[in-house]
Design a protein around this motif. Sequence first.
Motif, PDB file in Angstrom:
ATOM      1  N   ASP A  14       3.714 -63.035 -11.079  1.00 48.56           N
ATOM      2  CA  ASP A  14       3.277 -61.682 -10.715  1.00 48.56           C
ATOM      3  C   ASP A  14       4.065 -60.615 -11.471  1.00 48.56           C
ATOM      4  OD1 ASP A  14       1.439 -62.701  -8.981  1.00 48.56           O
ATOM      5  OD2 ASP A  14       2.666 -62.452  -7.192  1.00 48.56           O
ATOM      6  N   GLU A  15       5.288 -60.967 -11.922  1.00 49.10           N
ATOM      7  CA  GLU A  15       6.140 -60.014 -12.630  1.00 49.10           C
ATOM      8  C   GLU A  15       6.105 -60.223 -14.142  1.00 49.10           C
ATOM      9  OE1 GLU A  15      10.110 -59.956 -11.057  1.00 49.10           O
ATOM     10  OE2 GLU A  15       9.422 -60.185  -8.996  1.00 49.10           O
ATOM     11  N   ALA A  16       5.411 -61.269 -14.582  1.00 53.74           N
ATOM     12  CA  ALA A  16       5.380 -61.584 -16.016  1.00 53.74           C
ATOM     13  C   ALA A  16       4.552 -60.557 -16.781  1.00 53.74           C
ATOM     14  CB  ALA A  16       4.796 -62.980 -16.223  1.00 53.74           C
ATOM     15  N   ILE A  17       4.960 -60.285 -18.000  1.00 52.03           N
ATOM     16  CA  ILE A  17       4.208 -59.357 -18.843  1.00 52.03           C
ATOM     17  C   ILE A  17       2.893 -59.991 -19.270  1.00 52.03           C
ATOM     18  CG2 ILE A  17       4.216 -58.133 -21.056  1.00 52.03           C
ATOM     19  CD1 ILE A  17       7.211 -57.761 -20.737  1.00 52.03           C
ATOM     20  N   ILE A  18       2.929 -61.283 -19.572  1.00 52.76           N
ATOM     21  CA  ILE A  18       1.706 -61.984 -19.967  1.00 52.76           C
ATOM     22  C   ILE A  18       1.638 -63.357 -19.300  1.00 52.76           C
ATOM     23  CG2 ILE A  18       1.538 -60.833 -22.205  1.00 52.76           C
ATOM     24  CD1 ILE A  18       2.565 -63.523 -23.417  1.00 52.76           C
ATOM     25  N   MET A  72      -3.077 -64.047 -15.239  1.00 51.77           N
ATOM     26  CA  MET A  72      -2.725 -63.933 -13.820  1.00 51.77           C
ATOM     27  C   MET A  72      -1.543 -62.991 -13.594  1.00 51.77           C
ATOM     28  SD  MET A  72      -3.158 -67.778 -12.269  1.00 51.77           S
ATOM     29  CE  MET A  72      -2.800 -67.193 -10.610  1.00 51.77           C
ATOM     30  N   SER A  73      -1.031 -62.394 -14.666  1.00 52.41           N
ATOM     31  CA  SER A  73       0.117 -61.495 -14.556  1.00 52.41           C
ATOM     32  C   SER A  73      -0.330 -60.114 -14.079  1.00 52.41           C
ATOM     33  CB  SER A  73       0.795 -61.359 -15.924  1.00 52.41           C
ATOM     34  OG  SER A  73       1.014 -62.625 -16.493  1.00 52.41           O
ATOM     35  N   TYR A  74       0.596 -59.424 -13.380  1.00 50.59           N
ATOM     36  CA  TYR A  74       0.309 -58.070 -12.894  1.00 50.59           C
ATOM     37  C   TYR A  74      -1.004 -58.003 -12.128  1.00 50.59           C
ATOM     38  CZ  TYR A  74       4.190 -55.968 -15.439  1.00 50.59           C
ATOM     39  OH  TYR A  74       5.439 -55.630 -15.879  1.00 50.59           O
ATOM     40  N   LYS A  75      -1.081 -58.721 -11.026  1.00 45.19           N
ATOM     41  CA  LYS A  75      -2.316 -58.804 -10.255  1.00 45.19           C
ATOM     42  C   LYS A  75      -2.783 -57.446  -9.726  1.00 45.19           C
ATOM     43  CE  LYS A  75      -1.707 -63.617  -8.884  1.00 45.19           C
ATOM     44  NZ  LYS A  75      -1.533 -64.575  -7.774  1.00 45.19           N
ATOM     45  N   VAL A  76      -1.858 -56.504  -9.611  1.00 44.46           N
ATOM     46  CA  VAL A  76      -2.244 -55.174  -9.123  1.00 44.46           C
ATOM     47  C   VAL A  76      -3.215 -54.492 -10.071  1.00 44.46           C
ATOM     48  CG1 VAL A  76      -0.158 -54.789  -7.768  1.00 44.46           C
ATOM     49  CG2 VAL A  76      -0.191 -54.149 -10.183  1.00 44.46           C
ATOM     50  N   THR A  77      -3.300 -54.952 -11.319  1.00 41.20           N
ATOM     51  CA  THR A  77      -4.238 -54.364 -12.276  1.00 41.20           C
ATOM     52  C   THR A  77      -5.622 -54.985 -12.153  1.00 41.20           C
ATOM     53  OG1 THR A  77      -3.719 -55.956 -14.026  1.00 41.20           O
ATOM     54  CG2 THR A  77      -2.337 -53.992 -13.901  1.00 41.20           C
ATOM     55  N   GLY A  78      -5.752 -55.995 -11.286  1.00 40.53           N
ATOM     56  CA  GLY A  78      -7.034 -56.674 -11.127  1.00 40.53           C
ATOM     57  C   GLY A  78      -7.108 -57.980 -11.881  1.00 40.53           C
TER      58      GLY A  78
END
Length: 299
Positions: free
Chosen positions: A239-243, A55-61
Amino acid sequence: MEIIELFKKLIKDLKITFKSETTVKDLIKEDDFFKITSNSAINYSRNLVIACGGMSYKVTGSNGDGYRLVQQFGHSIKPIKASLVAMNTNLNRDEKLELMGLSLRNVQVSVVNKKNKFIFKEFGEMLFTHFGISGPIILSASSYMDNDEEYKIFLDLKPALNYEQINNKLLHIFAEEHLKSIGKVLENLLPKKLINIFLKSIDLDYYKKACDITKIEREAIVNNLKHFDLKYASLRSIDEAIITAGGVNVKEIDPKTMESKLVKNLYIVGEVLDVDALTGGYNLQIAFSTAHQAAMNIE
């Protein structure tokens, strides 16, 4: 970018059909085929690999859809949380701005839970930011923490020296620079950006002369150098987590093939699994290795 370009080349060379801007709405298995319903079409496949990330970095999909999809096949999900993520502190706005951009090397971070038990201790580098703290050892520490728990995080600013050695060093510096303010004297031991807040945390006047520092005040300085409170408040958003930590219970997956033990020809790989590691490329390696195992075992 080199890894991304490599994958793009492999996709092109192997003539793999790649659909972007496509959201999988539903997955079901009909006889020997998986029915994949997306926002643009319905497709069928004999084998299915779920590699949707966490669920991390949602901007990547990677928005957590993978967990929803595998649950439709009866898989259980271990609790999801941010991992390798920066932290908020309880310093005020001016203090955060004063420290922002300060990088510390060769320091030791210790995390203590509400039971006064050390759950993490590591040497390395860290960084002060506009919201709190980040950097390699802070990100690693977050892997051992939960956002709904209380912690204290302490910094050993001089891990190579013990209390007695620091005390002797201070006595030596005080003897040589006895007419200077304690703030100026501490420039021998600390970055300038840290000194004001360091002294404020032990209620010591920056301008008090070294020759006027009492034994108790000197001991407070030594203790603060070895046990500086980073004023931890909370972990930053997932949302800001690497993993993402948590995910599909690995007991439900065959580790040799990455095939589901519940559904034949269903393979689950990467961060959607309940497997995570510290910084250093290990999580990328987990994604690559589990994907390779699946690919090698799909008939």
